[in-house]
Design an enzyme around this catalytic site. Structure first.
Site, PDB file in Angstrom:
ATOM      1  N   ARG A  17      47.855  49.432  33.787  1.00  0.00           N
ATOM      2  CA  ARG A  17      47.746  49.096  32.363  1.00  0.00           C
ATOM      3  C   ARG A  17      47.836  50.352  31.486  1.00  0.00           C
ATOM      4  O   ARG A  17      48.600  50.380  30.519  1.00  0.00           O
ATOM      5  CB  ARG A  17      46.408  48.385  32.084  1.00  0.00           C
ATOM      6  CG  ARG A  17      46.239  47.030  32.739  1.00  0.00           C
ATOM      7  CD  ARG A  17      47.264  46.015  32.285  1.00  0.00           C
ATOM      8  NE  ARG A  17      47.308  45.863  30.847  1.00  0.00           N
ATOM      9  CZ  ARG A  17      48.412  45.568  30.161  1.00  0.00           C
ATOM     10  NH1 ARG A  17      49.578  45.453  30.775  1.00  0.00           N
ATOM     11  NH2 ARG A  17      48.373  45.400  28.854  1.00  0.00           N
ATOM     12  N   ILE A  18      47.056  51.360  31.806  1.00  0.00           N
ATOM     13  CA  ILE A  18      47.047  52.563  30.978  1.00  0.00           C
ATOM     14  C   ILE A  18      48.318  53.370  31.182  1.00  0.00           C
ATOM     15  O   ILE A  18      48.945  53.831  30.216  1.00  0.00           O
ATOM     16  CB  ILE A  18      45.797  53.417  31.268  1.00  0.00           C
ATOM     17  CG1 ILE A  18      44.520  52.632  30.941  1.00  0.00           C
ATOM     18  CG2 ILE A  18      45.844  54.723  30.470  1.00  0.00           C
ATOM     19  CD1 ILE A  18      44.438  52.137  29.501  1.00  0.00           C
ATOM     20  N   ASP A  39      53.876  55.846  41.654  1.00  0.00           N
ATOM     21  CA  ASP A  39      53.116  54.626  41.892  1.00  0.00           C
ATOM     22  C   ASP A  39      53.596  54.025  43.205  1.00  0.00           C
ATOM     23  O   ASP A  39      54.786  54.116  43.537  1.00  0.00           O
ATOM     24  CB  ASP A  39      53.308  53.632  40.743  1.00  0.00           C
ATOM     25  CG  ASP A  39      52.273  52.526  40.757  1.00  0.00           C
ATOM     26  OD1 ASP A  39      51.324  52.597  39.936  1.00  0.00           O
ATOM     27  OD2 ASP A  39      52.399  51.585  41.567  1.00  0.00           O
ATOM     28  N   CYS A 157      37.727  54.397  27.194  1.00  0.00           N
ATOM     29  CA  CYS A 157      38.060  53.695  25.953  1.00  0.00           C
ATOM     30  C   CYS A 157      36.807  53.464  25.119  1.00  0.00           C
ATOM     31  O   CYS A 157      36.823  53.639  23.891  1.00  0.00           O
ATOM     32  CB  CYS A 157      38.759  52.370  26.255  1.00  0.00           C
ATOM     33  SG  CYS A 157      37.834  51.241  27.327  1.00  0.00           S
ATOM     34  N   THR A 158      35.697  53.109  25.774  1.00  0.00           N
ATOM     35  CA  THR A 158      34.465  52.817  25.045  1.00  0.00           C
ATOM     36  C   THR A 158      33.856  54.081  24.454  1.00  0.00           C
ATOM     37  O   THR A 158      33.369  54.077  23.316  1.00  0.00           O
ATOM     38  CB  THR A 158      33.460  52.108  25.967  1.00  0.00           C
ATOM     39  OG1 THR A 158      34.060  50.906  26.470  1.00  0.00           O
ATOM     40  CG2 THR A 158      32.186  51.753  25.225  1.00  0.00           C
ATOM     41  N   THR A 187      38.815  43.163  32.540  1.00  0.00           N
ATOM     42  CA  THR A 187      39.779  44.122  33.086  1.00  0.00           C
ATOM     43  C   THR A 187      40.072  43.791  34.548  1.00  0.00           C
ATOM     44  O   THR A 187      39.487  42.883  35.129  1.00  0.00           O
ATOM     45  CB  THR A 187      39.249  45.568  33.008  1.00  0.00           C
ATOM     46  OG1 THR A 187      38.175  45.731  33.948  1.00  0.00           O
ATOM     47  CG2 THR A 187      38.774  45.912  31.604  1.00  0.00           C
ATOM     48  N   ARG A 202      30.541  41.014  38.360  1.00  0.00           N
ATOM     49  CA  ARG A 202      32.001  41.144  38.280  1.00  0.00           C
ATOM     50  C   ARG A 202      32.696  40.290  39.335  1.00  0.00           C
ATOM     51  O   ARG A 202      33.916  40.095  39.274  1.00  0.00           O
ATOM     52  CB  ARG A 202      32.421  42.608  38.434  1.00  0.00           C
ATOM     53  CG  ARG A 202      31.945  43.493  37.301  1.00  0.00           C
ATOM     54  CD  ARG A 202      32.620  44.843  37.319  1.00  0.00           C
ATOM     55  NE  ARG A 202      31.946  45.780  36.421  1.00  0.00           N
ATOM     56  CZ  ARG A 202      32.516  46.847  35.882  1.00  0.00           C
ATOM     57  NH1 ARG A 202      33.781  47.128  36.144  1.00  0.00           N
ATOM     58  NH2 ARG A 202      31.838  47.649  35.084  1.00  0.00           N
ATOM     59  N   THR A 215      28.214  50.175  31.692  1.00  0.00           N
ATOM     60  CA  THR A 215      29.167  51.068  31.031  1.00  0.00           C
ATOM     61  C   THR A 215      28.592  52.474  31.088  1.00  0.00           C
ATOM     62  O   THR A 215      27.377  52.658  30.929  1.00  0.00           O
ATOM     63  CB  THR A 215      29.436  50.668  29.573  1.00  0.00           C
ATOM     64  OG1 THR A 215      30.303  51.657  28.976  1.00  0.00           O
ATOM     65  CG2 THR A 215      28.168  50.597  28.744  1.00  0.00           C
ATOM     66  N   ARG A 238      31.372  41.769  29.413  1.00  0.00           N
ATOM     67  CA  ARG A 238      32.799  41.481  29.572  1.00  0.00           C
ATOM     68  C   ARG A 238      33.043  40.021  29.166  1.00  0.00           C
ATOM     69  O   ARG A 238      32.356  39.119  29.644  1.00  0.00           O
ATOM     70  CB  ARG A 238      33.230  41.725  31.011  1.00  0.00           C
ATOM     71  CG  ARG A 238      33.096  43.177  31.477  1.00  0.00           C
ATOM     72  CD  ARG A 238      34.154  44.062  30.833  1.00  0.00           C
ATOM     73  NE  ARG A 238      34.094  45.430  31.325  1.00  0.00           N
ATOM     74  CZ  ARG A 238      34.760  45.874  32.393  1.00  0.00           C
ATOM     75  NH1 ARG A 238      35.535  45.053  33.082  1.00  0.00           N
ATOM     76  NH2 ARG A 238      34.659  47.134  32.770  1.00  0.00           N
TER      77      ARG A 238
END
Length: 337
Positions: A17-18, A39, A157-158, A187, A202, A215, A238
């Site tokens: 994603r990033i 990758d 990101c947070t 995510t 999760r 987090t 989440r």
């Protein structure tokens, strides 16, 4: 030291994603050349996922995988499939900066494998394991980076969303203590349906549950705003949205303040990284944002009981694009050192 006038040659390790969004963002930077991606996925799949994105839409360029390369319009980008970063041909291709976005090589030992392979600098798109690696949030503390720093963490990101609010409150009013909650889009580190996971919450279906979890942003904030070290804790909720998140920060302050004074301090700090918003927005409104943090002035509030006050402030962020644009700012800053 990287030459200030030359084009900076970049490689991306990890095309998730990033990594893919970093690729999109860097492709438009005039002083940046994306030389290679690494990758373990087949190039055909990488090309498809680069072109079509459920959250951010179709990439408006021609994307073709051919002979271990990605052709973006007429630009050729090399594709490698190497598990060990030390074996990548970074020296051969004169790589200035590696964006390490696998989420795996976040220690000094792991990130250094890129340096062993010949890269000049590594920027980790995640919190680093060691405090010896500088953790930066652009427009908060990025100027601590110097030309001698070979490995840098662009935080999470947070943390990129939280840090500007903490910085402003600490600078203007002083923080005694507090807590934060990020209401965060689900995510890939969650299960689509109920299935085993080391975090039992999760392990539950991501798209139909509110999932309380951890987090690291509250603890990591001291690496970015040292004055706030040890003053905050926090957690994540989440939720079933594809992208788009919000941080709630609740603190006790050293100095008395009004809603208007807090908002004015936040407005004064606004920048390309930190947007001051006066509209009544929701999460879908910030998807694709280039700001690392979007302060919601309408939600600032204070509760007072027996002369004791708690202050609540909120900031939105696209946990993908907001973060990626902050990371790209760090890449550009490093390119000028």
């Amino acid at each position: 030291m990287l030459a200030k006038s030359k084009t900076i040659r970049v490689a991306i390790n990890g095309f998730g994603r990033i990594g893919r969004l970093v690729f999109r963002a860097l492709l438009s930077q005039k002083n940046i050349e994306i030389v290679a991606v690494n990758d373990l996925t087949h190039p055909d799949t990488l090309a498809h996922l680069l072109k079509y994105d459920s959250a951010h839409g179709e990439f408006k360029k021609k994307v073709v995988a051919k002979d271990n390369t990605l052709m973006i319009d007429k630009k050729k980008v090399l594709v490698f499939s190497e598990k060990d970063p030390a074996n990548l041909p970074w020296a051969e291709h004169n790589i200035d900066i590696v964006v390490e976005s696998t989420g795996r090589f976040v220690s000094e030992e792991g990130a250094s494998l890129h340096l062993q392979a010949g890269a000049k600098r590594v920027i980790i798109s995640a919190p680093a394991k060691q405090k010896t690696i500088k953790t930066v949030v652009y427009n908060v503390n990025h100027k601590i980076i110097n030309a001698e720093d070979k490995i840098i963490s662009a935080a999470s990101c947070t943390t990129n969303c939280l840090a500007p609010m903490v910085h402003v409150l600490e600078k203007n009013f002083g923080i005694l203590h507090g807590t934060m909650v990020t209401v965060h889009a689900y995510t890939a580190d969650q299960r689509l349906q109920d299935a085993p996971h080391s975090d039992l919450r999760r392990a539950r279906a991501a798209a139909c549950n509110i999932v309380p979890t951890t987090t690291g942003a509250a603890k990591a904030i001291g690496l970015v705003v040292p004055e706030a070290t040890g003053k905050l804790n926090g957690m994540a909720l989440r939720v079933p949205v594809l992208t788009g998140s919000i941080v709630e920060l609740c603190v006790a302050l050293e100095k008395d303040a009004t809603v208007e004074q807090i908002n004015q301090a936040m407005k004064k700090a606004a920048s390309a990284s930190f947007r001051y918003c006066e509209d009544e927005i929701v999460s879908s409104d910030i998807v694709g944002s280039e700001h690392g943090s979007i302060f919601d002035s309408k939600l600032t509030n204070i509760i007072e009981v027996d002369g004791n006050k708690l202050y609540k402030v909120y900031a939105w962020y696209d946990n993908e694009s907001s973060y990626v644009n902050q990371l790209v700012r760090v890449v550009n800053y490093c390119a000028k050192l």
